[in-house]
Design a protein around this motif. Structure first.
Motif, PDB file in Angstrom:
ATOM      1  N   ILE A   8       0.877  -1.180   0.000  1.00 12.43           N
ATOM      2  CA  ILE A   8       0.000   0.000   0.000  1.00 12.43           C
ATOM      3  C   ILE A   8       0.906   1.219   0.000  1.00 12.43           C
ATOM      4  N   ASP A  11       0.392   6.108   1.960  1.00 12.32           N
ATOM      5  CA  ASP A  11      -0.713   6.241   2.921  1.00 12.32           C
ATOM      6  C   ASP A  11      -0.245   7.148   4.051  1.00 12.32           C
ATOM      7  N   GLY A  14      -2.080   6.783   7.419  1.00 11.59           N
ATOM      8  CA  GLY A  14      -2.278   5.433   7.946  1.00 11.59           C
ATOM      9  C   GLY A  14      -3.728   4.990   7.915  1.00 11.59           C
ATOM     10  N   SER A  16      -5.254   3.176   5.777  1.00 13.61           N
ATOM     11  CA  SER A  16      -5.503   1.843   5.205  1.00 13.61           C
ATOM     12  C   SER A  16      -5.461   0.731   6.246  1.00 13.61           C
ATOM     13  N   ARG A  17      -4.972   1.013   7.425  1.00 15.48           N
ATOM     14  CA  ARG A  17      -4.707  -0.061   8.398  1.00 15.48           C
ATOM     15  C   ARG A  17      -5.975  -0.836   8.753  1.00 15.48           C
ATOM     16  N   THR A  31       2.267  -4.683   3.412  1.00 16.33           N
ATOM     17  CA  THR A  31       3.243  -3.669   3.807  1.00 16.33           C
ATOM     18  C   THR A  31       2.680  -2.296   3.474  1.00 16.33           C
ATOM     19  N   ILE A  32       2.646  -1.408   4.458  1.00  8.72           N
ATOM     20  CA  ILE A  32       2.116  -0.061   4.267  1.00  8.72           C
ATOM     21  C   ILE A  32       3.278   0.929   4.254  1.00  8.72           C
ATOM     22  N   THR A  34       4.207   4.862   4.281  1.00 10.48           N
ATOM     23  CA  THR A  34       3.593   6.150   4.619  1.00 10.48           C
ATOM     24  C   THR A  34       4.344   7.330   4.019  1.00 10.48           C
ATOM     25  N   TYR A 336     -10.113   2.456   0.279  1.00  9.20           N
ATOM     26  CA  TYR A 336      -9.316   1.298   0.703  1.00  9.20           C
ATOM     27  C   TYR A 336     -10.193   0.051   0.874  1.00  9.20           C
TER      28      TYR A 336
END
Length: 361
Positions: A8, A11, A14, A16-17, A31-32, A34, A336
């Motif tokens: 992702i 973001d 954050g 999308s969490r 894996t995000i 930021t 999302y």
């Protein structure tokens, strides 16, 4: 069969969490990121920066992008051997080479929220009006002065009865013009390459406004380009970025504007020639500039937009926001959630929603 790896991108908040918890709980490696790396296809991006972006993205089977924050030109797509699915947000995205993805058999899908339309103006319209008011009423400057122990330093600009010039009269141009006309009594003039008075009259009608007032003055008056820049007290940019509109507004337009005028751009940075606008601001050719969009995003920390002491020594007042015209939490979380749904459909061999045939432009 191992589950697809998911990245992702960009973001920043954050958001999308929570939507992606569903996939993580099911065992998907998510894996995000930021932050945003330098765009692959920007002329100022160095080869080592391009390689760094490839290194970040190369391991992933599914990449979830946010709007145009990370562009995907053909060369980047072709350097990602593990990429199987590319998701974005919205119904179109000019920064993705959809043909390059299709050549490799990589589906590209966006998101369209199915919720009922809100009764009021959309997020970008609200942001544009906020920037106009912030600039006209010196809100950010006076806030800084007050917090530094000061008091009044500059007069405000009244908008009642003044002229709003909208470059482009599409959905957003109409929405902003309607508010500024109805709420502030501004006279609206409009120009774009193919805009006609008949079309403007139809747009006024569709917006629930009269085509003209009791004196025969048009609610949305179509004018020539030079007339718009010369007569508007506020110029607001509302055209779509394309090769034809890139660099559309430049020095020759800015020099026609009133010294007391304001310019606001919430559309796309490259529509206005950035170096020429920067120069105009330094010379104080117009009173104020408000920007939410830039040629390179995120705006570099050493950008002169950030470092110049605006509003001093004859320079224009400048209000900057970090491309947040569309950044409302509910909308982004909804996008999302739609990406999660599309991943599950793709994984199960089902048809995805908002599948791109091209980039939509």
């Amino acid at each position: 069969m191992s589950l697809s790896t998911i990245a992702i991108l960009d973001d920043y908040q954050g958001l999308s969490r929570i939507p992606f918890d569903k996939l993580q709980s099911a065992g998907y490696p998510v894996t995000i990121f930021t932050d945003t790396l330098a765009p692959y296809n920007h002329p100022e991006t160095q080869q080592d920066e391009r390689d760094a972006l490839v290194k970040r993205l190369e391991p992933f089977n599914i990449i979830c992008s946010m709007r145009e924050r990370t562009p995907f030109p053909a060369e980047l797509v072709n350097r990602l051997p593990n990429l199987k699915l590319l998701l974005t947000t919205g119904g179109r995205n000019a920064s993705i080479d959809v043909n390059a993805c299709q050549t490799r058999g990589i589906p590209v899908a966006g998101t369209v929220l199915n919720s009922a339309p809100t009764p009021g103006p959309d997020s970008t319209t609200q942001h544009t009006v906020a920037l106009i008011l912030a600039l006209a009423r010196n809100i950010p400057q006076d806030d800084a002065v007050m917090k530094a122990g000061g008091w009044q330093t500059r007069d405000a600009v009244g908008l009642s009865g003044k002229v709003l010039g909208t470059v482009g009269l599409g959905r957003l141009g109409v929405s902003v013009a309607k508010i500024m006309h109805s709420a502030f009594g501004m006279r609206v003039i409009a120009w774009s390459t193919n805009l006609t008075q008949d079309a403007a009259d139809e747009k006024a009608k569709a917006a629930g406004l009269p085509v003209e007032d009791e004196n025969g003055a048009k609610t949305f008056q179509v004018v020539g380009r030079d007339e718009l820049f010369a007569n508007a007290d506020v110029v607001s940019i509302h055209v779509v970025l394309s090769e034809r509109s890139r660099g559309l507004v430049g020095t020759s337009d800015l020099e026609k504007m009133k010294r007391s005028a304001l310019l606001v751009n919430t559309s796309r940075g490259p529509i206005v020639n950035e170096s020429e606008l920067l120069s105009a601001g330094k010379k104080g050719i117009i009173r104020g500039i408000a920007l939410d969009v830039y040629g390179l995003e995120p705006l570099p920390k050493d950008s002169e937009w950030r470092t110049t002491r605006w509003g001093e020594s004859g320079r224009s007042e400048v209000v900057l926001t970090p491309h947040t015209g569309y950044v409302e939490g509910d909308s982004i979380r909804g996008w999302y959630e739609k990406q999660v749904e599309n991943i599950l459909r793709w994984q199960n061999g089902e048809a995805m929603e908002t599948l791109y045939k091209d980039n939509g432009y």
